[in-house]
Write an enzyme that holds these catalytic residues in place. Structure first.
Site, PDB file in Angstrom:
ATOM      1  N   LYS A   1       0.834  -1.215   0.000  1.00 31.52           N
ATOM      2  CA  LYS A   1       0.000   0.000   0.000  1.00 31.52           C
ATOM      3  C   LYS A   1       0.862   1.255   0.000  1.00 31.52           C
ATOM      4  O   LYS A   1       0.520   2.267  -0.639  1.00 31.52           O
ATOM      5  CB  LYS A   1      -0.932  -0.013   1.217  1.00 31.52           C
ATOM      6  CG  LYS A   1      -1.820   1.238   1.357  1.00 31.52           C
ATOM      7  CD  LYS A   1      -2.664   1.483   0.120  1.00 31.52           C
ATOM      8  CE  LYS A   1      -3.829   2.454   0.366  1.00 31.52           C
ATOM      9  NZ  LYS A   1      -3.509   3.676   1.043  1.00 31.52           N
TER      10      LYS A   1
ATOM     11  N   GLU B   1       0.881   6.742  -6.731  1.00 29.72           N
ATOM     12  CA  GLU B   1      -0.215   7.723  -6.818  1.00 29.72           C
ATOM     13  C   GLU B   1       0.336   9.144  -6.796  1.00 29.72           C
ATOM     14  O   GLU B   1      -0.119  10.011  -7.564  1.00 29.72           O
ATOM     15  CB  GLU B   1      -1.161   7.491  -5.648  1.00 29.72           C
ATOM     16  CG  GLU B   1      -2.319   8.430  -5.532  1.00 29.72           C
ATOM     17  CD  GLU B   1      -3.073   8.175  -4.228  1.00 29.72           C
ATOM     18  OE1 GLU B   1      -2.964   9.026  -3.311  1.00 29.72           O
ATOM     19  OE2 GLU B   1      -3.723   7.125  -4.102  1.00 29.72           O
TER      20      GLU B   1
END
Length: 312
Positions: free
Chosen positions: A164, A171
């Site tokens: 993550k 991102e």
């Protein structure tokens, strides 16, 4: 399944609702009594009357350990604790070892999906033992998006949160590229419709994505982002990604530059950071700075649902 869920904020509250819609019995606890189904952690655990007792913890990394310490005294042999928050992966193995001494099993789960996860599903990245994953697979199956993708047992303890962390680093870089492209288009006087240019890329383009859809949503609400200050926070995972890259001697210039760009946004007005702030608000409901409101952070709800939902 039955499960306790600790932390009922933007993510946790929506996850509770999605799981209930799938037929699971979810007993939630939050420090805000208006959100809670139980008045305490102990009361929450007591209401989980099927074995194994499973508790999902969805709180900031800084308060995970006190919650786990309390749960360690309430749960027993074969029960499961899942840390689904944005925790730093280096903390997972020690937490697993601490719980294992009491016979309690542990999983770390990176969760992506933001405010859209309640309807579109959450991307889940899990670390821990296979036997423990199997115990709670129905929960993961209900949270993930429909279809083949959206869930991975990434590896041993820490692998879920590490995955993550890298996801969020990527991102950062993608958002920075969109933001810089938007600023360049805005600066070109012969380009008369920047918003529609972004909109045109949503089909047939190799750079189409959910983040692009959300950028268009933001431009539909405020075409030139005049209401936003050019200021973007970082949530921590970008820093952790760069630090891990340094430890492993892996070059991550795009991610590092995106992180440093956010730091620069806090010093001077940075037009590209308006787009970063707008996209963060769209996918996660993160606070933005409104130019008219001065230095205060104000919450603004996300825009209309994107036409092409994908993993966030």
């Amino acid at each position: 399944m039955q499960m306790g869920l600790v932390g009922l904020g933007k993510m946790g509250g929506n996850m509770r609702e999605r799981l209930r819609q799938a037929g699971h019995t979810i007993i939630g606890y939050d420090t805000d009594p208006e959100l809670s189904d139980a008045e305490s952690l102990a009361a929450m655990v007591e209401r989980i009357d099927r074995a194994p007792q499973v508790v999902w913890v969805m709180v900031p990394d800084t308060v995970v350990d006190p919650v786990i310490d309390e749960l360690a005294g309430l749960l027993g042999e074969g029960d499961v604790v899942i840390d689904g928050g944005n925790s730093r992966w280096i903390h997972d193995a020690p937490r697993a070892e601490k719980l294992a001494r009491r016979g309690i099993e542990y999983l770390d789960c990176g969760v992506s999906g933001g405010v859209w996860g309640i309807t579109q599903g959450y991307a889940l990245m899990v670390g821990g033992e296979e036997k423990t994953v199997a115990k709670v697979q129905p929960i993961f199956d209900s949270l993930k998006p429909a279809g083949e993708f959206g869930f991975v047992h990434a590896g041993e303890h820490g692998a879920g949160h590490f995955a993550k962390m890298v996801h969020n680093g990527i991102e950062y870089a993608i958002m920075q590229a969109y933001a810089e492209g938007w600023e360049l288009l805005e600066a070109a006087s012969h380009v008369t419709s920047v918003r529609e240019t972004f909109n045109s890329w949503r089909e047939g383009s190799v750079i189409k994505s959910w983040l692009l859809d959300l950028a268009v949503n933001a431009l539909n609400e405020d075409e030139h982002l005049d209401r936003l200050a050019g200021y973007a926070e970082d949530s921590g995972e970008g820093r952790w990604t760069v630090e891990s890259a340094l430890d492993l001697a892996v070059p991550v210039p795009a991610i590092a530059n995106a992180l440093f760009a956010r730091f620069a946004s806090r010093q001077d007005e940075a037009p590209a950071m308006k787009m970063i702030a707008a996209m963060r608000n769209q996918f996660g409901g993160h606070a933005v700075k409104d130019v008219a409101a001065g230095p205060e952070h104000v919450e603004a709800g996300p825009g209309e649902e994107p036409a092409h939902p994908a993993e966030q």
